[in-house]
Design an enzyme around this catalytic site. Structure first.
Site, PDB file in Angstrom:
ATOM      1  N   ASP A  82      40.221  35.569  34.871  1.00  0.00           N
ATOM      2  CA  ASP A  82      40.147  35.875  36.289  1.00  0.00           C
ATOM      3  C   ASP A  82      38.725  36.277  36.674  1.00  0.00           C
ATOM      4  O   ASP A  82      38.083  37.084  35.998  1.00  0.00           O
ATOM      5  CB  ASP A  82      41.116  37.019  36.620  1.00  0.00           C
ATOM      6  N   HIS A  83      38.239  35.709  37.748  1.00  0.00           N
ATOM      7  CA  HIS A  83      36.910  36.008  38.288  1.00  0.00           C
ATOM      8  C   HIS A  83      35.814  35.879  37.222  1.00  0.00           C
ATOM      9  O   HIS A  83      34.973  36.776  37.061  1.00  0.00           O
ATOM     10  CB  HIS A  83      36.878  37.397  38.923  1.00  0.00           C
ATOM     11  N   HIS A 180      41.626  42.773  47.942  1.00  0.00           N
ATOM     12  CA  HIS A 180      41.920  43.357  46.645  1.00  0.00           C
ATOM     13  C   HIS A 180      42.208  44.845  46.819  1.00  0.00           C
ATOM     14  O   HIS A 180      41.570  45.522  47.623  1.00  0.00           O
ATOM     15  CB  HIS A 180      40.735  43.167  45.695  1.00  0.00           C
ATOM     16  N   ASN A 230      48.205  36.339  42.854  1.00  0.00           N
ATOM     17  CA  ASN A 230      47.642  37.308  41.913  1.00  0.00           C
ATOM     18  C   ASN A 230      48.193  38.706  42.195  1.00  0.00           C
ATOM     19  O   ASN A 230      48.204  39.149  43.339  1.00  0.00           O
ATOM     20  CB  ASN A 230      46.113  37.345  42.031  1.00  0.00           C
TER      21      ASN A 230
END
Length: 284
Positions: A82-83, A180, A230
């Protein structure tokens, strides 16, 4: 455990109208919770390894634990970076047998984002690994990456077409108003923009910042093309809250097996809840 590519997993979800839960893991207990919930629900899952987990546990250790715990389950899994923050980190993930990687070039101008993401996609596709790109900027904080409300902006449908065509990514993380972390108020998602993006590109779309979004909004987003959601903050919150409750209710029960066991069960319940919300139960 059956390991499959993220592309295969998400294309099936897109075609059948549900979303895959992409759950961030930070330690052994969270990995077990995700796997056990997925097995009970007979659901495919992505287990995400993010930047903070990499610094805390190490990418190789996380991959090894997922494979070790998963060996005794029948779960369908894609291990996902992720990322990803560099070409080198993405290459490391592929060497460690990840089935899916995200390269996050969303903080760069469009041309630079395309250039770097294309380089990642070419390398990943050569060894059968799927690639997620991101276009637009999602507000809030994830790991150590913080984007202010002023810097966040929605994904442009025309830019999405160009980005997908020129990079060859298999899925696209879109900015439609999520953030987020937990929300200070009720999130305002731009479903019109999501529908425009869905109609413009023919690949699965990804919703970052899924924690705390009302269930009806999640269902609507899935109906408009979201094939991966997510979830991180809600899992960490469930873990910490359950552990704290053990300490608070009975300080004498301070054995880590009791504390961490309660935390693991709380995460497992939350993962199962999300799987049912996303419509992926029975889809493995």
């Amino acid at each position: 455990m059956r390991l499959i590519s993220g592309k295969e997993m998400l294309e099936k979800a897109r075609a059948e109208g549900y979303a895959v839960g992409a759950f961030s893991a930070h330690n052994a207990e969270m990995i077990q919770a995700i796997l056990w919930a997925a097995e009970e629900e007979k659901a495919p899952v992505m287990i995400q390894v993010g930047q903070r987990a990499i610094r805390y546990m190490g990418m190789e250790a996380m991959a090894d634990m997922i494979e070790s715990f998963g060996r005794h389950t029948g779960v369908t899994v894609a291990i996902h970076l992720d990322h990803g923050n560099s070409f080198e980190q993405v290459m490391q993930a592929m060497q460690l047998r990840f089935q899916s990687v995200m390269y996050d070039g969303s903080h760069y101008p469009l041309e630079k984002n395309i250039e770097l993401t294309k380089k990642v996609a070419e390398a990943a596709h050569a060894v059968g690994v799927s690639v997620e790109g991101e276009l637009g900027r999602i507000g809030g904080t994830e790991d150590d990456l913080t984007v202010s409300e002023e810097d966040a902006f929605l994904t442009d449908p025309d830019e999405a077409v160009r980005f997908v065509e020129e990079t060859g990514v298999d899925s696209l993380a879109v900015a439609i108003g999520t953030a987020h972390g937990f929300y200070k108020g009720v999130p305002k998602l731009n479903f019109t923009r999501l529908e425009q993006i869905r109609d413009a590109v023919a690949i699965p779309l990804v919703l970052h910042g899924g924690s705390g979004v009302p269930d009806d909004m999640i269902r609507k987003a899935i109906s408009l093309g979201i094939a991966k959601v997510n979830v991180d903050t809600e899992l960490r919150h469930a873990f910490a809250e359950a552990a704290q409750k053990v300490w608070h209710d009975d300080p004498e029960q301070c054995h880590l097996a009791v504390v961490l066991g309660a935390a693991r069960e709380a995460v497992k319940r939350k993962v199962a809840e999300k799987i049912r919300l996303f419509g992926s139960s029975g889809k493995a």
